[in-house]
Design an enzyme around this catalytic site. Structure first.
Site, PDB file in Angstrom:
ATOM      1  N   GLU A  93       0.636  -1.097   0.046  1.00  0.00           N
ATOM      2  CA  GLU A  93       0.015   0.056  -0.325  1.00  0.00           C
ATOM      3  C   GLU A  93       0.882   1.204  -0.088  1.00  0.00           C
ATOM      4  OE1 GLU A  93      -3.063  -2.011   3.085  1.00  0.00           O
ATOM      5  OE2 GLU A  93      -2.161  -0.324   3.441  1.00  0.00           O
ATOM      6  N   CYS A 106       3.287   9.038   1.250  1.00  0.00           N
ATOM      7  CA  CYS A 106       3.558   8.358   2.127  1.00  0.00           C
ATOM      8  C   CYS A 106       3.815   6.313   1.759  1.00  0.00           C
ATOM      9  CB  CYS A 106       2.601   7.852   2.545  1.00  0.00           C
ATOM     10  SG  CYS A 106       3.354   6.968   4.047  1.00  0.00           S
ATOM     11  N   CYS A 113       5.719  -6.610   7.770  1.00  0.00           N
ATOM     12  CA  CYS A 113       6.637  -5.790   8.678  1.00  0.00           C
ATOM     13  C   CYS A 113       6.911  -7.112   9.449  1.00  0.00           C
ATOM     14  CB  CYS A 113       6.456  -4.432   9.273  1.00  0.00           C
ATOM     15  SG  CYS A 113       7.656  -3.891   9.658  1.00  0.00           S
ATOM     16  N   CYS A 117       4.895  -3.783  15.778  1.00  0.00           N
ATOM     17  CA  CYS A 117       5.023  -2.295  16.905  1.00  0.00           C
ATOM     18  C   CYS A 117       2.764  -2.852  17.086  1.00  0.00           C
ATOM     19  CB  CYS A 117       4.905  -1.414  16.708  1.00  0.00           C
ATOM     20  SG  CYS A 117       6.176  -0.861  16.023  1.00  0.00           S
ATOM     21  N   CYS A 120      -0.044  -1.650  15.377  1.00  0.00           N
ATOM     22  CA  CYS A 120      -0.460  -1.698  13.449  1.00  0.00           C
ATOM     23  C   CYS A 120      -0.670  -2.463  12.947  1.00  0.00           C
ATOM     24  CB  CYS A 120       1.644  -0.947  13.432  1.00  0.00           C
ATOM     25  SG  CYS A 120       2.233  -1.108  12.061  1.00  0.00           S
ATOM     26  N   GLY A 162       6.153  -1.218   6.013  1.00  0.00           N
ATOM     27  CA  GLY A 162       7.727  -2.113   6.489  1.00  0.00           C
ATOM     28  C   GLY A 162       8.493  -0.695   7.122  1.00  0.00           C
ATOM     29  N   GLU A 163       9.684  -1.591   7.938  1.00  0.00           N
ATOM     30  CA  GLU A 163      10.280  -0.847   8.330  1.00  0.00           C
ATOM     31  C   GLU A 163      12.063  -0.500   7.374  1.00  0.00           C
ATOM     32  OE1 GLU A 163      11.877   0.424  11.465  1.00  0.00           O
ATOM     33  OE2 GLU A 163      13.268   1.170  10.226  1.00  0.00           O
ATOM     34  N   SER A 190      11.235   6.819   8.220  1.00  0.00           N
ATOM     35  CA  SER A 190      10.871   6.730   9.561  1.00  0.00           C
ATOM     36  C   SER A 190      11.013   5.039   9.822  1.00  0.00           C
ATOM     37  CB  SER A 190       9.247   7.157   9.751  1.00  0.00           C
ATOM     38  OG  SER A 190       8.934   7.039  10.670  1.00  0.00           O
ATOM     39  N   SER A 213      10.237   6.444  15.347  1.00  0.00           N
ATOM     40  CA  SER A 213       8.929   6.123  16.244  1.00  0.00           C
ATOM     41  C   SER A 213       8.853   6.139  17.967  1.00  0.00           C
ATOM     42  CB  SER A 213       8.273   4.922  15.307  1.00  0.00           C
ATOM     43  OG  SER A 213       6.972   4.040  16.134  1.00  0.00           O
ATOM     44  N   LEU A 214       8.492   6.952  18.206  1.00  0.00           N
ATOM     45  CA  LEU A 214       9.150   7.255  19.840  1.00  0.00           C
ATOM     46  C   LEU A 214       8.104   5.653  20.760  1.00  0.00           C
ATOM     47  CD1 LEU A 214      11.279   7.685  21.141  1.00  0.00           C
ATOM     48  CD2 LEU A 214      10.591  10.300  22.606  1.00  0.00           C
ATOM     49  N   ASN A 215       7.341   6.791  21.013  1.00  0.00           N
ATOM     50  CA  ASN A 215       5.501   6.556  21.408  1.00  0.00           C
ATOM     51  C   ASN A 215       5.572   6.262  23.016  1.00  0.00           C
ATOM     52  OD1 ASN A 215       4.787   6.150  19.127  1.00  0.00           O
ATOM     53  ND2 ASN A 215       5.846   3.828  18.440  1.00  0.00           N
ATOM     54  N   ASN A 289      -4.530   5.392  15.224  1.00  0.00           N
ATOM     55  CA  ASN A 289      -5.595   4.911  14.790  1.00  0.00           C
ATOM     56  C   ASN A 289      -6.114   3.542  15.130  1.00  0.00           C
ATOM     57  OD1 ASN A 289      -7.448   4.923  11.885  1.00  0.00           O
ATOM     58  ND2 ASN A 289      -5.317   5.198  10.767  1.00  0.00           N
ATOM     59  N   CYS A 334      -1.400   1.893   7.495  1.00  0.00           N
ATOM     60  CA  CYS A 334      -1.233   1.247   6.465  1.00  0.00           C
ATOM     61  C   CYS A 334      -1.387  -0.755   7.270  1.00  0.00           C
ATOM     62  CB  CYS A 334       0.216   1.530   5.878  1.00  0.00           C
ATOM     63  SG  CYS A 334       1.093   2.939   4.828  1.00  0.00           S
TER      64      CYS A 334
HETATM   65  S1  SF4 Z   1       4.980   0.800  13.642  1.00  0.00           S
HETATM   66 FE1  SF4 Z   1       6.439   0.165  11.112  1.00  0.00          FE
HETATM   67  S2  SF4 Z   1       8.000  -0.656  12.177  1.00  0.00           S
HETATM   68 FE2  SF4 Z   1       6.324  -1.410  13.631  1.00  0.00          FE
HETATM   69  S3  SF4 Z   1       4.702  -2.587  12.561  1.00  0.00           S
HETATM   70 FE3  SF4 Z   1       4.235  -1.082  11.804  1.00  0.00          FE
HETATM   71  S4  SF4 Z   1       5.117  -0.913   9.974  1.00  0.00           S
HETATM   72 FE4  SF4 Z   1       6.647  -2.827  11.138  1.00  0.00          FE
END
Ligand code: SF4
Length: 344
Positions: A93, A106, A113, A117, A120, A162-163, A190, A213-215, A289, A334
């Site tokens: 996507e 984006c 991934c 996380c 996500c 993805g990362e 990111s 991405s800290l969170n 989200n 995503c």
């Molecule tokens: S936030 Fe980013 S790094 Fe974390 S699982 Fe989702 S796509 Fe992967």
């Protein structure tokens, strides 16, 4: 099977070099590169300043192959969600967000991934293969074609599936191509905090902007929602970020997904501000989200809580932007669209 060499995902210099043995004049290669990179051509037939015979000849050696655009869904807020079908049948996507004369694309870097996380959807899908440079660049090309009018400025963010810093072997060449059209000042990578990837980025001669991405302001809570933090602990990540080379005027963006009752207290805002103190930074606060199917227990905080959290950071001098999700009516988080498609 198509044995032709695909020219998408290659820089102008690479295209020119590949074309050179097939043309009588040097500038022909540069013309082909201009058509593909500057003018976004999707076939040799469009290259009207080349003879018909040469276009046919090139078409027998080279392809301009891009993933199929399986679906584009327009959101009421001006964003467009794309589902791309890769040549091996995998879906990825991307999202194009339009704000006045500015568009932000984006892009995805992997077809899934492995980072996992817990907030996500892509993480819930699990690991997917690395996208190749052409598959990354093609997302940009498709979004560019889809814009209904000229825009003055395009930003690119690698915040899709993805990362990106787990796919540096393909990200590097893709950045080389994209940066021919979009300044690296307007491209942001990111990461969830992949330390070797941050070091790779730091070592580049010319680099895009970095977002992290800290969170959560502490290791325990961060590792709870971002398992990768067990491997790359917060303390090591912060050290690498303090040492990260920043061009004049640049800042590191910290993303903070705000989850109701988990990381949204005023104390958390203050602790986060203390954590990043001394680093030229800005913070994007992103109210979660929600996705009841994949993480039914996680909720977005109320708007007043979001405002109070952001104000807590601003009070100590941080630049904070609250980013409400765009395209919620089209499953813009995503992974959501691909997941819905495959569920159907
Ligand atoms: S936030 Fe980013 S790094 Fe974390 S699982 Fe989702 S796509 Fe992967």
């Amino acid at each position: 099977m198509d044995n032709r060499t695909n020219l998408v995902g290659r820089t102008s210099a690479e295209i020119t070099e590949l074309i050179a043995p097939h043309v009588d004049r040097d500038f022909r290669g540069r013309q082909v590169a201009q058509w593909i990179i500057d003018r976004n051509a999707s076939s040799f037939g469009e290259m009207t300043n080349l003879s018909l015979a040469l276009r046919r000849d090139l078409d027998s050696y080279f392809s301009i192959e891009e993933p199929e655009v399986l679906q584009v869904i327009e959101s009421s807020d001006g964003s467009s969600k794309f589902l791309f079908g890769l040549s091996d049948g995998v879906g990825v996507e991307g999202v194009s967000m339009r704000e006045g004369a500015k568009a932000t694309f984006c892009l995805s870097s992997q077809a899934g991934c492995a980072v996992g996380c817990t907030f996500c959807v892509t993480g819930a899908i699990g690991a997917g293969r690395n996208l190749r440079p052409g598959e990354i660049v093609s997302q940009y090309r498709a979004m560019l074609r889809h814009l209904d009018a000229e825009v003055e400025r395009i930003n690119i963010v690698f915040m899709g599936m993805g990362e990106p810093l787990l796919n540096t072997g393909n990200l590097g060449p893709a950045l080389a191509v994209l940066s021919e059209r979009v300044s690296l000042k307007r491209i942001t990578v990111s990461t969830a905090g992949i330390l070797p990837g941050v070091q790779w980025l730091a070592g580049l001669e010319k680099r895009p902007k970095l977002a992290v991405s800290l969170n959560a302001p502490d290791q325990d809570r961060r590792a709870h929602i971002m398992p990768i933090a067990h491997r790359y602990p917060l303390v090591d990540l912060m050290k690498a970020l303090r040492e990260f080379p920043l061009e004049h005027g640049r800042r590191i963006t910290f993303e903070y997904v705000l989850i109701d009752g988990f990381n949204d207290a005023e104390n958390d805002a203050r602790a986060t501000a203390r954590l990043i103190r001394g680093i030229p930074a800005k913070v994007n606060v992103i109210p979660l989200n929600e996705d009841r199917e994949h993480f039914p227990d996680l909720r977005r905080p109320a708007a007043a809580v979001v405002d109070r959290f952001a104000a807590g950071m601003r009070d100590v001098g941080l630049t904070v932007t609250v980013r409400w999700s765009k395209g919620e009516d089209v499953a813009a988080a995503c992974g959501q669209l691909r997941q819905r498609q495959s569920t159907r």
